[in-house]
Design a protein around this motif. Structure first.
Motif, short mmCIF file in Angstrom:
data_model
loop_
_atom_site.label_atom_id
_atom_site.label_comp_id
_atom_site.label_asym_id
_atom_site.label_seq_id
_atom_site.Cartn_x
_atom_site.Cartn_y
_atom_site.Cartn_z
N ALA A 1 0.83 -1.21 0.00
CA ALA A 1 0.00 0.00 0.00
C ALA A 1 0.86 1.25 0.00
N LYS A 2 1.94 1.22 0.77
CA LYS A 2 2.84 2.38 0.81
C LYS A 2 3.56 2.55 -0.52
N LEU A 3 3.98 1.45 -1.13
CA LEU A 3 4.66 1.54 -2.41
C LEU A 3 3.73 2.11 -3.49
N VAL A 4 2.48 1.67 -3.49
CA VAL A 4 1.52 2.19 -4.46
C VAL A 4 1.28 3.68 -4.24
N THR A 5 1.02 4.04 -2.98
CA THR A 5 0.71 5.43 -2.65
C THR A 5 1.87 6.36 -2.97
N PHE A 6 3.05 5.98 -2.50
CA PHE A 6 4.17 6.89 -2.67
C PHE A 6 4.81 6.75 -4.05
N GLY A 7 4.52 5.67 -4.75
CA GLY A 7 4.91 5.61 -6.15
C GLY A 7 4.15 6.65 -6.95
N VAL A 8 2.84 6.77 -6.69
CA VAL A 8 2.03 7.80 -7.35
C VAL A 8 2.50 9.19 -6.94
N ALA A 9 2.75 9.35 -5.62
CA ALA A 9 3.21 10.66 -5.13
C ALA A 9 4.56 11.03 -5.73
N GLY A 10 5.45 10.04 -5.85
CA GLY A 10 6.76 10.29 -6.45
C GLY A 10 6.66 10.68 -7.91
N LEU A 11 5.70 10.05 -8.62
CA LEU A 11 5.51 10.40 -10.02
C LEU A 11 4.97 11.83 -10.15
N VAL A 12 4.05 12.21 -9.26
CA VAL A 12 3.54 13.59 -9.27
C VAL A 12 4.68 14.56 -9.00
N TYR A 13 5.52 14.21 -8.00
CA TYR A 13 6.69 15.05 -7.71
C TYR A 13 7.56 15.20 -8.95
N GLY A 14 7.83 14.06 -9.63
CA GLY A 14 8.67 14.10 -10.81
C GLY A 14 8.07 14.91 -11.94
N LEU A 15 6.76 14.79 -12.14
CA LEU A 15 6.11 15.55 -13.21
C LEU A 15 6.14 17.05 -12.93
N VAL A 16 5.94 17.42 -11.65
CA VAL A 16 6.00 18.84 -11.28
C VAL A 16 7.42 19.36 -11.49
N GLN A 17 8.40 18.58 -11.07
CA GLN A 17 9.79 19.02 -11.21
C GLN A 17 10.18 19.16 -12.67
N THR A 18 9.83 18.17 -13.49
CA THR A 18 10.24 18.23 -14.89
C THR A 18 9.44 19.28 -15.68
N ALA A 19 8.19 19.53 -15.26
CA ALA A 19 7.44 20.61 -15.90
C ALA A 19 8.13 21.95 -15.64
N GLY A 20 8.57 22.13 -14.38
CA GLY A 20 9.32 23.34 -14.05
C GLY A 20 10.63 23.41 -14.80
N ALA A 21 11.30 22.24 -14.94
CA ALA A 21 12.57 22.21 -15.66
C ALA A 21 12.37 22.58 -17.12
N GLY A 22 11.31 22.04 -17.73
CA GLY A 22 11.03 22.37 -19.13
C GLY A 22 10.75 23.84 -19.32
N ALA A 23 9.96 24.41 -18.39
CA ALA A 23 9.64 25.83 -18.48
C ALA A 23 10.90 26.69 -18.33
N GLY A 24 11.74 26.32 -17.34
CA GLY A 24 12.98 27.07 -17.14
C GLY A 24 13.92 26.95 -18.32
N PHE A 25 13.99 25.76 -18.90
CA PHE A 25 14.89 25.51 -20.03
C PHE A 25 14.49 26.31 -21.26
N PHE A 26 13.23 26.17 -21.66
CA PHE A 26 12.79 26.86 -22.87
C PHE A 26 12.71 28.37 -22.65
N GLY A 27 12.40 28.79 -21.43
CA GLY A 27 12.37 30.22 -21.15
C GLY A 27 13.76 30.84 -21.26
N ALA A 28 14.77 30.16 -20.68
CA ALA A 28 16.14 30.67 -20.76
C ALA A 28 16.67 30.61 -22.19
N LEU A 29 16.29 29.59 -22.93
CA LEU A 29 16.72 29.50 -24.33
C LEU A 29 16.16 30.66 -25.14
N ALA A 30 14.87 30.98 -24.90
CA ALA A 30 14.25 32.08 -25.63
C ALA A 30 14.94 33.40 -25.30
#
Length: 265
Positions: free
Chosen positions: A104-133
């Motif tokens: 149960a913990k692996l399922v719950t925190f696997g989902v939470a970890g994926l949300v964390y990763g998606l938020v982080q990479t969305a920010g990374a993508g925004a920072g990357f393309f913004g700085a490139l522009a």
């Protein structure tokens, strides 16, 4: 099992830890990648290929691999807090089968970890393309390939969250568990890589699997230059992802079998 997973999600959403974690994800993703892109990898010491090349883009995003200690630590805290706050007794009285609690913990925190990763990479993508522009630079990777890389990085964060949960189940003392997880990620593996001969095992270690999944070869190349050896061949991204998942599953299985007869109080 459904009741356990629902309980874990309720417990997770009742704390502020993951709110701060998501804020950290935005800062580490958008802030760090945006700054590295704005500075330019060609200005690093030692210099790296520019963002006009594929290697330069991969090196900037690959730096996020050094932040995997955050989701790993959060996963570790999720399990060790049961023992530190002495709620493990009630949890195991409610669900005596430890494998169910850990699953149960692996399922719950696997989902939470994926949300964390998606938020982080969305920010990374925004920072990357913004700085490139802002710099007026055309990246050496197509946008679609960059998005694929960001998704792989998000998956990496999710897997390290699972590894943290498994390690927290194996090492019940919160301070010791955090020290082992963070110490290995930042020092243990680097020390192993500096030993001639042993460094050939790097592709099979968690860090090497992470480098494979994120296509980040800079660290392996630098160490090869320092040791005057040939660079090791990393696994494919799929192979790296499967190896990381295998580490998490093995650690979880050991965490269930080893303490099966151990007191929880």
């Amino acid at each position: 099992m459904n009741a356990l997973i629902k309980a874990e999600f309720r417990r997770l959403l009742a704390t502020r830890m993951w709110l701060w974690a998501l804020l950290t994800a935005v800062v580490l993703g958008g802030g760090m990648v945006g700054l590295l892109t704005a500075v330019g990898p060609e200005n690093f010491s030692p210099p790296m290929p520019g963002l006009e090349t594929e290697e330069g883009v991969l090196s900037v995003f690959g730096m996020l691999g050094f932040t995997v200690f955050v989701p790993a630590a959060l996963g570790t805290l999720a399990m060790t807090s049961e023992y530190r706050h002495r709620t493990a007794t009630f949890t195991f009285l409610f669900a005596p089968q430890r494998w169910q609690v850990l699953t149960a913990k692996l399922v719950t925190f696997g989902v939470a970890g994926l949300v964390y990763g998606l938020v982080q990479t969305a920010g990374a993508g925004a920072g990357f393309f913004g700085a490139l522009a802002a710099r007026g630079v055309t990246p050496g990777l197509a946008t679609g390939t960059v998005i694929e890389l960001l998704l792989r990085l998000a998956l990496t964060m999710a897997v390290y969250t699972l590894l943290g949960v498994a390690m927290g189940a194996l090492i019940r003392n919160q301070i010791v568990a955090l020290a082992v997880v963070i110490g290995y990620l930042y020092m243990g593996e680097l020390i192993l890589m500096m030993i001639p001969g042993v460094n050939l095992l790097y592709p099979l270690l968690p860090g090497g699997a992470t480098a494979s999944l994120t296509s980040f070869t800079y660290l392996a190349d630098v160490l090869a230059d320092e040791l005057s050896t040939s660079p090791v061949s990393l696994l494919s991204p799929v192979g790296g992802g499967l190896l990381l998942a295998g580490y998490a599953l093995v650690a979880a299985a050991v965490a269930v079998l080893v303490p099966m007869r151990r007191d929880v109080a």
